[in-house]
Design a protein around this motif. Structure first.
Motif, mmCIF file in Angstrom:
data_model
loop_
_atom_site.group_PDB
_atom_site.id
_atom_site.type_symbol
_atom_site.label_atom_id
_atom_site.label_comp_id
_atom_site.label_asym_id
_atom_site.label_seq_id
_atom_site.Cartn_x
_atom_site.Cartn_y
_atom_site.Cartn_z
ATOM 1 N N LEU A 1 0.526 21.141 -4.161
ATOM 2 C CA LEU A 1 1.661 20.369 -4.657
ATOM 3 C C LEU A 1 2.898 21.262 -4.792
ATOM 4 O O LEU A 1 4.015 20.830 -4.521
ATOM 5 C CB LEU A 1 1.293 19.760 -6.016
ATOM 6 N N ALA B 1 -0.427 3.933 -2.582
ATOM 7 C CA ALA B 1 -0.445 5.340 -2.136
ATOM 8 C C ALA B 1 0.115 6.295 -3.197
ATOM 9 O O ALA B 1 -0.507 7.327 -3.473
ATOM 10 C CB ALA B 1 0.304 5.486 -0.808
ATOM 11 N N PRO B 2 1.277 5.983 -3.814
ATOM 12 C CA PRO B 2 1.768 6.913 -4.841
ATOM 13 C C PRO B 2 0.798 7.057 -6.018
ATOM 14 O O PRO B 2 0.649 8.155 -6.548
ATOM 15 C CB PRO B 2 3.086 6.271 -5.304
ATOM 16 N N PHE C 1 -3.454 14.506 -7.432
ATOM 17 C CA PHE C 1 -2.737 15.746 -7.701
ATOM 18 C C PHE C 1 -2.382 15.898 -9.187
ATOM 19 O O PHE C 1 -1.658 16.827 -9.540
ATOM 20 C CB PHE C 1 -1.492 15.852 -6.818
ATOM 21 N N GLU D 1 10.531 14.093 -6.990
ATOM 22 C CA GLU D 1 9.369 13.270 -7.345
ATOM 23 C C GLU D 1 9.423 11.907 -6.651
ATOM 24 O O GLU D 1 8.401 11.348 -6.271
ATOM 25 C CB GLU D 1 9.315 13.102 -8.868
ATOM 26 N N PHE E 1 -2.038 9.344 -4.842
ATOM 27 C CA PHE E 1 -1.543 10.713 -4.717
ATOM 28 C C PHE E 1 -1.359 11.340 -6.092
ATOM 29 O O PHE E 1 -1.757 12.479 -6.337
ATOM 30 C CB PHE E 1 -0.217 10.707 -3.952
ATOM 31 N N ARG E 2 -0.768 10.578 -7.006
ATOM 32 C CA ARG E 2 -0.481 11.106 -8.339
ATOM 33 C C ARG E 2 -1.751 11.379 -9.140
ATOM 34 O O ARG E 2 -1.787 12.335 -9.916
ATOM 35 C CB ARG E 2 0.406 10.110 -9.102
ATOM 36 N N ILE F 1 8.345 12.343 -3.094
ATOM 37 C CA ILE F 1 6.878 12.437 -3.040
ATOM 38 C C ILE F 1 6.275 11.042 -3.050
ATOM 39 O O ILE F 1 5.413 10.716 -2.230
ATOM 40 C CB ILE F 1 6.351 13.316 -4.194
ATOM 41 N N ASP F 2 6.744 10.188 -3.973
ATOM 42 C CA ASP F 2 6.211 8.816 -4.041
ATOM 43 C C ASP F 2 6.485 8.028 -2.764
ATOM 44 O O ASP F 2 5.642 7.259 -2.317
ATOM 45 C CB ASP F 2 6.840 8.049 -5.218
ATOM 46 N N ARG F 3 7.676 8.208 -2.209
ATOM 47 C CA ARG F 3 8.116 7.322 -1.137
ATOM 48 C C ARG F 3 7.777 7.803 0.265
ATOM 49 O O ARG F 3 7.698 7.007 1.192
ATOM 50 C CB ARG F 3 9.621 7.081 -1.259
ATOM 51 N N TYR G 1 -0.003 10.944 3.127
ATOM 52 C CA TYR G 1 -1.330 11.416 2.717
ATOM 53 C C TYR G 1 -2.336 10.270 2.738
ATOM 54 O O TYR G 1 -3.406 10.364 3.316
ATOM 55 C CB TYR G 1 -1.287 11.987 1.292
ATOM 56 N N ILE H 1 0.846 -1.205 0.000
ATOM 57 C CA ILE H 1 0.000 0.000 0.000
ATOM 58 C C ILE H 1 0.879 1.252 0.000
ATOM 59 O O ILE H 1 0.671 2.169 -0.793
ATOM 60 C CB ILE H 1 -0.983 -0.030 1.188
ATOM 61 N N ASP H 2 1.884 1.267 0.896
ATOM 62 C CA ASP H 2 2.775 2.442 0.952
ATOM 63 C C ASP H 2 3.539 2.644 -0.351
ATOM 64 O O ASP H 2 3.737 3.772 -0.796
ATOM 65 C CB ASP H 2 3.800 2.283 2.087
ATOM 66 N N ARG H 3 3.996 1.557 -0.943
ATOM 67 C CA ARG H 3 4.936 1.668 -2.052
ATOM 68 C C ARG H 3 4.293 1.730 -3.434
ATOM 69 O O ARG H 3 4.904 2.235 -4.372
ATOM 70 C CB ARG H 3 5.919 0.494 -1.990
ATOM 71 N N VAL I 1 5.857 11.331 0.960
ATOM 72 C CA VAL I 1 4.679 12.195 1.069
ATOM 73 C C VAL I 1 3.395 11.424 0.757
ATOM 74 O O VAL I 1 2.422 11.477 1.521
ATOM 75 C CB VAL I 1 4.825 13.427 0.141
ATOM 76 N N ALA I 2 3.407 10.680 -0.362
ATOM 77 C CA ALA I 2 2.186 9.968 -0.781
ATOM 78 C C ALA I 2 1.701 8.970 0.280
ATOM 79 O O ALA I 2 0.511 8.959 0.603
ATOM 80 C CB ALA I 2 2.398 9.279 -2.130
ATOM 81 N N PRO I 3 2.599 8.137 0.842
ATOM 82 C CA PRO I 3 2.103 7.207 1.869
ATOM 83 C C PRO I 3 1.515 7.928 3.086
ATOM 84 O O PRO I 3 0.523 7.470 3.656
ATOM 85 C CB PRO I 3 3.347 6.406 2.272
#
Lengths: 193, 193
Positions: free
Chosen positions: B129, A163-164, A171, B155, A167-168, B158-160, B166, A158-160, B162-164
């Motif tokens: 963002l 979630a990205p 946003f 970027e 988020f992507r 953000i993936d690793r 959020y 989920i984290d890896r 921030v996104a998790p």
């Protein structure tokens, strides 16, 4: 439509089911045309050809209605069944997840779930997360059955991966396409190996 | 309304600023008391002691109003300035980001931004963002200045990281605390090393 030994919540058959289907269709059309935040119960009722009172009585609020339609959508567009090949399955899931979020109205539905009021929101989010969990648990179980000794924990996936992608899409980060989604899953697994 | 040599949007000083501050305060209170989806312009106007028409004329919609308050909130609670120690800075940012999202009304504000209508949403999300990007760029630049030869791309952070965070706050995943946030950042950097 079934005649229904199912509980009342499923509302099988008859007028009730026809109203539900018309209302669901109206919601999907309006979300795609206007965005979820412009959907109102009078608009939905008018598009569905039912009395607004009927919609208010049955669904109470727009967020509750959107959450129900979102859940039905997810049932209709299920993730691909796992094959036992962890790398292929996780890449396929990532690609599906991105497509599912990116479909017309996809993020509108997600926004609707996130924006619903607290109790409904909790229920909607729990349901949404449960579906993600179930899909990932199935992938991990199939991998283990296929001989994978150390499949990753679902929470880490989920984290890896999940979630990205969320988020992507939320946003609107450029370059978030199917190839990116697959690479995200594959590079994650490569990093663990 | 101000006489204003600055552009009208800035609305410095005078009655206009007092109305704005009262309205912002009312929004924050109501979000914390009821959740963002229960905030309406008449409620905000009543709490702020201004005429609803004034609020409608100036902000048009609840999402626009919430987005403005969210942006102001972020200005007031800025992330910690980077020191040049990448590991410490990224862990501190992750902890701040989680706290910022988890503050009273934090996710309500995020939900509000995500739920705003399309044009406002795009502007709100871009701004949101952009602030994340700016904070991470500052961390990376400080690290580079501090001798870090290969700081990670923004970027990827953000993936690793921030996104998790959020995703975990939005979906209320248990165990998402300051220690988790710091470990997420640290383990990410350890994995790169």
């Amino acid at each position: 439509m079934s005649t229904g030994t199912r509980p009342a919540a499923a509302r099988p058959g008859g007028r009730s089911a026809r109203v539900r289907d018309a209302v669901h269709r109206a919601v999907t059309e309006l979300i795609c045309e206007r965005g979820a935040d412009r959907v109102t119960i009078p608009l939905v009722a008018s598009r569905a050809g039912v009395n607004p009172t009927t919609v208010y009585r049955r669904w109470h609020t727009v967020p509750a209605l959107l959450a129900e339609v979102a859940a039905k959508e997810l049932d209709a567009d299920a993730p691909p069944p796992p094959t036992g090949d962890l790398r292929a399955d996780l890449a396929a899931y990532a690609e599906w997840d991105l497509a599912h979020l990116s479909r017309p109205g996809g993020i509108a539905f997600f926004r609707a779930e996130v924006a619903a009021d607290l109790d409904e929101r909790k229920a909607g989010l729990r349901e949404c997360l449960r579906q993600v969990d179930d899909a990932l648990e199935a992938i991990v179980a199939a991998a283990r059955a296929g001989g994978e000794a150390d499949p990753p924990p679902v929470e880490e996936i989920i984290d890896r991966v999940v979630a990205p992608l969320y988020f992507r899409v939320v946003f609107a980060i450029p370059g978030t396409d199917a190839r990116f989604a697959r690479a995200l899953a594959e590079e994650y697994l490569d990093g663990r190996a």
